[in-house]
Design a protein around this motif. Structure first.
Motif, PDB file in Angstrom:
ATOM      1  N   MET A 251      13.482   5.288   4.700  1.00 36.06           N
ATOM      2  CA  MET A 251      13.041   4.151   3.839  1.00 36.06           C
ATOM      3  C   MET A 251      14.346   3.299   3.438  1.00 36.06           C
ATOM      4  O   MET A 251      15.455   3.728   3.084  1.00 36.06           O
ATOM      5  N   PRO A 252      14.222   1.983   3.674  1.00 40.16           N
ATOM      6  CA  PRO A 252      15.142   0.998   3.298  1.00 40.16           C
ATOM      7  C   PRO A 252      15.700   1.183   1.975  1.00 40.16           C
ATOM      8  O   PRO A 252      14.733   1.454   0.720  1.00 40.16           O
ATOM      9  N   GLU A 253      16.875   1.251   1.503  1.00 39.48           N
ATOM     10  CA  GLU A 253      17.528   1.231   0.336  1.00 39.48           C
ATOM     11  C   GLU A 253      17.876   0.071  -0.480  1.00 39.48           C
ATOM     12  O   GLU A 253      17.898  -0.767   0.310  1.00 39.48           O
ATOM     13  N   ARG A 254      17.728  -0.137  -1.760  1.00 42.02           N
ATOM     14  CA  ARG A 254      18.261  -1.224  -2.632  1.00 42.02           C
ATOM     15  C   ARG A 254      19.551  -0.960  -3.214  1.00 42.02           C
ATOM     16  O   ARG A 254      19.877  -0.001  -3.399  1.00 42.02           O
ATOM     17  N   ILE A 255      20.394  -1.959  -3.336  1.00 40.91           N
ATOM     18  CA  ILE A 255      21.723  -1.704  -3.949  1.00 40.91           C
ATOM     19  C   ILE A 255      21.296  -2.402  -5.409  1.00 40.91           C
ATOM     20  O   ILE A 255      20.793  -3.508  -5.760  1.00 40.91           O
ATOM     21  N   LYS A 256      21.611  -1.497  -6.611  1.00 38.42           N
ATOM     22  CA  LYS A 256      21.382  -1.945  -7.751  1.00 38.42           C
ATOM     23  C   LYS A 256      22.732  -1.709  -8.722  1.00 38.42           C
ATOM     24  O   LYS A 256      23.568  -0.904  -8.629  1.00 38.42           O
ATOM     25  N   VAL A 257      23.125  -3.152  -9.236  1.00 32.66           N
ATOM     26  CA  VAL A 257      24.485  -3.342  -9.742  1.00 32.66           C
ATOM     27  C   VAL A 257      24.206  -3.054 -11.256  1.00 32.66           C
ATOM     28  O   VAL A 257      23.226  -3.837 -11.945  1.00 32.66           O
ATOM     29  N   TYR A 258      25.125  -2.057 -11.728  1.00 35.52           N
ATOM     30  CA  TYR A 258      25.010  -2.031 -13.379  1.00 35.52           C
ATOM     31  C   TYR A 258      26.340  -2.373 -13.857  1.00 35.52           C
ATOM     32  O   TYR A 258      26.397  -2.532 -15.119  1.00 35.52           O
ATOM     33  N   ALA A 259      27.320  -2.824 -13.202  1.00 32.84           N
ATOM     34  CA  ALA A 259      28.606  -3.338 -13.814  1.00 32.84           C
ATOM     35  C   ALA A 259      29.281  -3.958 -12.727  1.00 32.84           C
ATOM     36  O   ALA A 259      29.343  -4.075 -11.642  1.00 32.84           O
ATOM     37  N   LEU A 260      30.101  -5.176 -13.343  1.00 32.84           N
ATOM     38  CA  LEU A 260      30.958  -6.204 -12.491  1.00 32.84           C
ATOM     39  C   LEU A 260      32.086  -6.742 -13.279  1.00 32.84           C
ATOM     40  O   LEU A 260      31.833  -6.630 -14.568  1.00 32.84           O
ATOM     41  N   LYS A 261      32.907  -7.038 -12.599  1.00 32.27           N
ATOM     42  CA  LYS A 261      34.165  -7.546 -13.198  1.00 32.27           C
ATOM     43  C   LYS A 261      34.659  -8.431 -12.143  1.00 32.27           C
ATOM     44  O   LYS A 261      34.850  -8.140 -10.933  1.00 32.27           O
ATOM     45  N   LEU A 262      35.043  -9.881 -12.436  1.00 30.37           N
ATOM     46  CA  LEU A 262      35.276 -10.760 -11.515  1.00 30.37           C
ATOM     47  C   LEU A 262      36.392 -11.709 -12.267  1.00 30.37           C
ATOM     48  O   LEU A 262      36.126 -12.301 -13.245  1.00 30.37           O
ATOM     49  N   VAL A 263      37.464 -11.888 -11.302  1.00 31.17           N
ATOM     50  CA  VAL A 263      38.580 -13.057 -11.890  1.00 31.17           C
ATOM     51  C   VAL A 263      38.908 -14.098 -10.645  1.00 31.17           C
ATOM     52  O   VAL A 263      38.956 -13.407  -9.558  1.00 31.17           O
ATOM     53  N   VAL A 264      38.797 -15.221 -10.929  1.00 30.38           N
ATOM     54  CA  VAL A 264      38.832 -16.032 -10.006  1.00 30.38           C
ATOM     55  C   VAL A 264      40.452 -16.608 -10.146  1.00 30.38           C
ATOM     56  O   VAL A 264      40.999 -16.898 -11.098  1.00 30.38           O
ATOM     57  N   SER A 265      41.137 -17.389  -9.129  1.00 28.03           N
ATOM     58  CA  SER A 265      42.382 -17.869  -9.009  1.00 28.03           C
ATOM     59  C   SER A 265      42.194 -19.466  -9.315  1.00 28.03           C
ATOM     60  O   SER A 265      43.308 -20.096  -9.687  1.00 28.03           O
ATOM     61  N   ALA A 266      41.206 -20.119  -8.851  1.00 30.05           N
ATOM     62  CA  ALA A 266      40.910 -21.270  -9.388  1.00 30.05           C
ATOM     63  C   ALA A 266      39.601 -21.758  -9.587  1.00 30.05           C
ATOM     64  O   ALA A 266      38.685 -20.872  -9.714  1.00 30.05           O
TER      65      ALA A 266
ATOM     66  N   SER B 191      32.420 -21.070  -4.153  1.00 31.93           N
ATOM     67  CA  SER B 191      32.603 -22.424  -3.617  1.00 31.93           C
ATOM     68  C   SER B 191      33.744 -22.818  -3.082  1.00 31.93           C
ATOM     69  O   SER B 191      33.952 -23.710  -2.564  1.00 31.93           O
ATOM     70  N   GLY B 192      34.770 -21.957  -3.289  1.00 34.32           N
ATOM     71  CA  GLY B 192      36.289 -21.991  -2.815  1.00 34.32           C
ATOM     72  C   GLY B 192      37.268 -21.250  -3.301  1.00 34.32           C
ATOM     73  O   GLY B 192      36.724 -20.397  -4.417  1.00 34.32           O
ATOM     74  N   GLY B 193      38.471 -21.236  -3.171  1.00 34.62           N
ATOM     75  CA  GLY B 193      39.332 -20.318  -4.035  1.00 34.62           C
ATOM     76  C   GLY B 193      39.222 -18.809  -3.436  1.00 34.62           C
ATOM     77  O   GLY B 193      38.494 -18.386  -2.605  1.00 34.62           O
ATOM     78  N   THR B 194      39.995 -17.944  -4.312  1.00 37.64           N
ATOM     79  CA  THR B 194      39.609 -16.635  -4.126  1.00 37.64           C
ATOM     80  C   THR B 194      39.279 -15.772  -5.373  1.00 37.64           C
ATOM     81  O   THR B 194      39.399 -16.447  -6.532  1.00 37.64           O
ATOM     82  N   ALA B 195      38.748 -14.777  -5.300  1.00 37.36           N
ATOM     83  CA  ALA B 195      38.375 -13.879  -6.258  1.00 37.36           C
ATOM     84  C   ALA B 195      38.764 -12.428  -6.111  1.00 37.36           C
ATOM     85  O   ALA B 195      38.854 -12.129  -5.007  1.00 37.36           O
ATOM     86  N   ALA B 196      38.875 -11.683  -7.258  1.00 32.12           N
ATOM     87  CA  ALA B 196      39.262 -10.197  -7.593  1.00 32.12           C
ATOM     88  C   ALA B 196      38.186  -9.536  -8.295  1.00 32.12           C
ATOM     89  O   ALA B 196      37.927 -10.103  -9.026  1.00 32.12           O
ATOM     90  N   GLY B 197      37.915  -8.432  -8.100  1.00 28.59           N
ATOM     91  CA  GLY B 197      37.092  -7.701  -9.174  1.00 28.59           C
ATOM     92  C   GLY B 197      36.727  -6.464  -8.480  1.00 28.59           C
ATOM     93  O   GLY B 197      37.187  -5.625  -7.645  1.00 28.59           O
ATOM     94  N   ARG B 198      35.601  -6.209  -9.205  1.00 28.42           N
ATOM     95  CA  ARG B 198      34.902  -4.743  -8.500  1.00 28.42           C
ATOM     96  C   ARG B 198      33.433  -5.002  -9.007  1.00 28.42           C
ATOM     97  O   ARG B 198      32.831  -5.490 -10.040  1.00 28.42           O
ATOM     98  N   VAL B 199      32.580  -4.204  -8.314  1.00 26.35           N
ATOM     99  CA  VAL B 199      31.088  -4.035  -8.390  1.00 26.35           C
ATOM    100  C   VAL B 199      30.825  -2.616  -8.567  1.00 26.35           C
ATOM    101  O   VAL B 199      31.102  -1.791  -7.457  1.00 26.35           O
ATOM    102  N   SER B 200      30.315  -2.154  -9.656  1.00 28.38           N
ATOM    103  CA  SER B 200      29.826  -0.755  -9.421  1.00 28.38           C
ATOM    104  C   SER B 200      28.313  -0.767  -9.351  1.00 28.38           C
ATOM    105  O   SER B 200      27.311  -1.532 -10.289  1.00 28.38           O
ATOM    106  N   TYR B 201      27.725   0.348  -8.491  1.00 32.87           N
ATOM    107  CA  TYR B 201      26.383   0.091  -7.928  1.00 32.87           C
ATOM    108  C   TYR B 201      25.850   1.426  -7.456  1.00 32.87           C
ATOM    109  O   TYR B 201      26.635   2.271  -7.418  1.00 32.87           O
ATOM    110  N   TRP B 202      24.596   1.647  -7.548  1.00 34.43           N
ATOM    111  CA  TRP B 202      24.227   2.824  -6.799  1.00 34.43           C
ATOM    112  C   TRP B 202      23.100   2.209  -5.770  1.00 34.43           C
ATOM    113  O   TRP B 202      22.549   1.204  -6.014  1.00 34.43           O
ATOM    114  N   SER B 203      22.838   2.947  -4.571  1.00 39.40           N
ATOM    115  CA  SER B 203      21.711   2.635  -3.779  1.00 39.40           C
ATOM    116  C   SER B 203      20.711   3.651  -3.867  1.00 39.40           C
ATOM    117  O   SER B 203      20.986   4.729  -4.142  1.00 39.40           O
TER     118      SER B 203
END
Length: 82
Positions: free
Chosen positions: A1-16, A66-78
Motif C-alpha cells: 500500500m502506498p505511504e503518505r509523508i506526514k510532517v509534524y515539525a519543520l525549520k527553514l532558514v533562507v539566505s535571500a 523562488s530563488g536563493g538557498t535554504a537550510a533546515g530540517r523536516v521531521s516526519y513519519w510515513s
C-alpha cells in the motif's frame, strides 16, 4: 500500500528574500507560498500524531523556492494512506 509523508515539525532558514512552499508530488500545493526576508525563516511543530501537512499516498514531499538557498530540517513519519 502506498505511504503518505506526514510532517509534524519543520525549520527553514533562507539566505535571500524568497518565497517557499511545500508540494505533494511536485504538482499539488500543500499550502500557499510563504514570503521570507533575507536571513529569515520559520520554525513550526505540533505534537504527533497531529501533523502540519502531509502528502498524497505514494507522492514525494517537495520544497519549492523562488530563488536563493535554504537550510533546515523536516521531521516526519510515513505510514499507510490513512
Amino acid at each position: 500500500m502506498p505511504e503518505r509523508i506526514k510532517v509534524y515539525a519543520l525549520k527553514l532558514v533562507v539566505s535571500a528574500a524568497i518565497t517557499a512552499k511545500f508540494r505533494s508530488g511536485g504538482a499539488t500545493d500543500l499550502e500557499g507560498a510563504q514570503s521570507y526576508a533575507a536571513n529569515g525563516g520559520v520554525t513550526e511543530s505540533v505534537q504527533p500524531p497531529a501533523i502540519l501537512f502531509g502528502t498524497a499516498a505514494g507522492e514525494s514531499l517537495d520544497l519549492v523556492l523562488s530563488g536563493g538557498t535554504a537550510a533546515g530540517r523536516v521531521s516526519y513519519w510515513s505510514d499507510d494512506a490513512t
